[in-house]
Design an enzyme around this catalytic site. Structure first.
Site, PDB file in Angstrom:
ATOM      1  N   HIS A   5       0.852  -1.305   0.214  1.00  0.00           N
ATOM      2  CA  HIS A   5      -0.111   0.106   0.058  1.00  0.00           C
ATOM      3  C   HIS A   5       0.922   1.267  -0.041  1.00  0.00           C
ATOM      4  CE1 HIS A   5       0.533  -0.884   4.388  1.00  0.00           C
ATOM      5  NE2 HIS A   5       0.812   0.462   4.392  1.00  0.00           N
ATOM      6  N   ARG A   9      -1.504  10.980   4.602  1.00  0.00           N
ATOM      7  CA  ARG A   9      -2.293  11.372   5.883  1.00  0.00           C
ATOM      8  C   ARG A   9      -3.260  12.533   5.190  1.00  0.00           C
ATOM      9  NH1 ARG A   9       3.058  11.163   7.304  1.00  0.00           N
ATOM     10  NH2 ARG A   9       3.337   9.596   9.095  1.00  0.00           N
ATOM     11  N   GLU A  62      -3.707   3.522   1.973  1.00  0.00           N
ATOM     12  CA  GLU A  62      -3.856   3.650   3.344  1.00  0.00           C
ATOM     13  C   GLU A  62      -4.133   5.101   3.559  1.00  0.00           C
ATOM     14  OE1 GLU A  62      -0.761   2.486   5.684  1.00  0.00           O
ATOM     15  OE2 GLU A  62      -1.787   2.455   7.580  1.00  0.00           O
ATOM     16  N   ASN A  66      -5.198  11.429  11.716  1.00  0.00           N
ATOM     17  CA  ASN A  66      -4.853  11.707  13.048  1.00  0.00           C
ATOM     18  C   ASN A  66      -5.997  12.792  13.786  1.00  0.00           C
ATOM     19  OD1 ASN A  66      -2.005  10.694  13.547  1.00  0.00           O
ATOM     20  ND2 ASN A  66      -1.587  11.871  11.622  1.00  0.00           N
ATOM     21  N   HIS A  80       2.901  11.059  -7.194  1.00  0.00           N
ATOM     22  CA  HIS A  80       1.455  10.688  -7.545  1.00  0.00           C
ATOM     23  C   HIS A  80       1.051   9.419  -7.252  1.00  0.00           C
ATOM     24  CE1 HIS A  80       3.315  10.272 -11.629  1.00  0.00           C
ATOM     25  NE2 HIS A  80       2.574   9.181 -11.408  1.00  0.00           N
ATOM     26  N   GLU A 123      -2.740  10.280 -10.960  1.00  0.00           N
ATOM     27  CA  GLU A 123      -2.576  10.290 -12.333  1.00  0.00           C
ATOM     28  C   GLU A 123      -3.809   9.272 -12.807  1.00  0.00           C
ATOM     29  OE1 GLU A 123       0.934   8.408 -13.578  1.00  0.00           O
ATOM     30  OE2 GLU A 123       0.696   8.689 -15.835  1.00  0.00           O
TER      31      GLU A 123
HETATM   32  C1  LIG Z   1      -1.245  -0.572   9.354  1.00  0.00           C
HETATM   33  C2  LIG Z   1       0.216  -0.195   8.783  1.00  0.00           C
HETATM   34  O1  LIG Z   1      -0.097  -0.335   7.350  1.00  0.00           O
HETATM   35  C3  LIG Z   1       0.770   1.190   9.183  1.00  0.00           C
HETATM   36  O2  LIG Z   1       1.250   1.753   8.351  1.00  0.00           O
HETATM   37  S1  LIG Z   1       0.501   1.491  10.642  1.00  0.00           S
HETATM   38  C4  LIG Z   1       1.954   2.508  10.687  1.00  0.00           C
HETATM   39  C5  LIG Z   1       1.884   3.614  11.877  1.00  0.00           C
HETATM   40  N1  LIG Z   1       0.774   4.448  11.494  1.00  0.00           N
HETATM   41  C6  LIG Z   1       0.560   5.345  12.637  1.00  0.00           C
HETATM   42  O3  LIG Z   1       0.833   5.225  13.746  1.00  0.00           O
HETATM   43  C7  LIG Z   1      -0.575   6.126  12.216  1.00  0.00           C
HETATM   44  C8  LIG Z   1      -0.715   7.400  13.082  1.00  0.00           C
HETATM   45  C9  LIG Z   1       0.797   8.425  13.183  1.00  0.00           C
HETATM   46  N2  LIG Z   1       0.446   9.501  13.884  1.00  0.00           N
HETATM   47  C10 LIG Z   1       0.997   8.817  11.722  1.00  0.00           C
HETATM   48  O4  LIG Z   1       0.483   9.886  11.263  1.00  0.00           O
HETATM   49  O5  LIG Z   1       1.645   7.991  10.845  1.00  0.00           O
HETATM   50  C11 LIG Z   1       3.271   4.445  11.831  1.00  0.00           C
HETATM   51  O6  LIG Z   1       4.174   3.760  12.209  1.00  0.00           O
HETATM   52  N3  LIG Z   1       3.281   5.540  11.347  1.00  0.00           N
HETATM   53  C12 LIG Z   1       4.485   6.324  11.193  1.00  0.00           C
HETATM   54  C13 LIG Z   1       4.823   6.551   9.715  1.00  0.00           C
HETATM   55  O7  LIG Z   1       5.974   7.312   9.502  1.00  0.00           O
HETATM   56  O8  LIG Z   1       4.215   6.072   8.941  1.00  0.00           O
HETATM   57 NI    NI Z   2       1.088   1.278   6.314  1.00  0.00          NI
END
Ligand SMILES: C[C@@H](O)C(=O)SC[C@H](NC(=O)CC[C@H](N)C(=O)O)C(=O)NCC(=O)O
Ligand code: NI
Length: 146
Positions: A5, A9, A62, A66, A80, A123
């Protein structure tokens, strides 16, 4: 190894699901809420990929929301997301009617670029069409050297 994936954000779940699902046509395949981490993850897949999501073998988008607002700027290195579509003109018309920014209209019937509510570039490539010869990279793609 297999691609799983891309994570983006987002600032607004409803606006993002309206864009990615209602308008673009992706399907929500699962969602995870984290009370501790204060975030929501929403996994989307294109209809032709969604059936593989149950086995976690589909290419997915994904969306990370937040709960506590953050500034998302920079990230110039991200380019993209690309999707193959059945009717690029009909889709871009629907997107434009819904107020979506069409950065590169499908003037050649092959390729278009649109923006998500968070400014992510998407795209769109017409299914079954080779890139027009005038595009500098078309000779590579059309000759199968990609
Ligand atoms: C489920 C799996 O595919 C993930 O990517 S979970 C990764 C994790 N995500 C979070 O903690 C989401 C909230 C966080 N505040 C954020 O904005 O990423 C993670 O480790 N994220 C850090 C990153 O750099 O992706
Ligand atoms: Ni992930």
């Amino acid at each position: 190894m297999q691609f799983l994936h891309t994570m983006v954000r987002i600032r607004d779940i409803d606006a993002s699901l309206r864009f990615y699902c209602d308008l673009l046509g992706l399907q929500e395949v699962r969602r995870k809420e984290s009370e501790k981490g204060r975030f929501t993850l929403i996994f989307l897949a294109a209809p032709e990929d969604a059936e593989r999501s149950e086995r976690l073998t589909a290419p997915e988008l994904e969306l990370t929301y937040n709960w506590d607002p953050e500034e998302y700027d920079g990230g110039r290195n991200f380019g993209h997301l690309a999707y193959r579509v059945d009717d690029i003109y009909a889709l871009c018309d629907k997107l434009q009617q819904a107020g979506v920014t069409i950065n590169r209209p499908p003037r050649d019937g092959h390729m278009a670029f649109v923006k998500s509510p968070d400014g992510i570039s998407i795209e769109l490539l017409q299914k079954g069409e080779a890139l027009p010869a005038q595009e500098p990279w078309a000779s590579m793609e059309n000759s199968g050297s990609w």
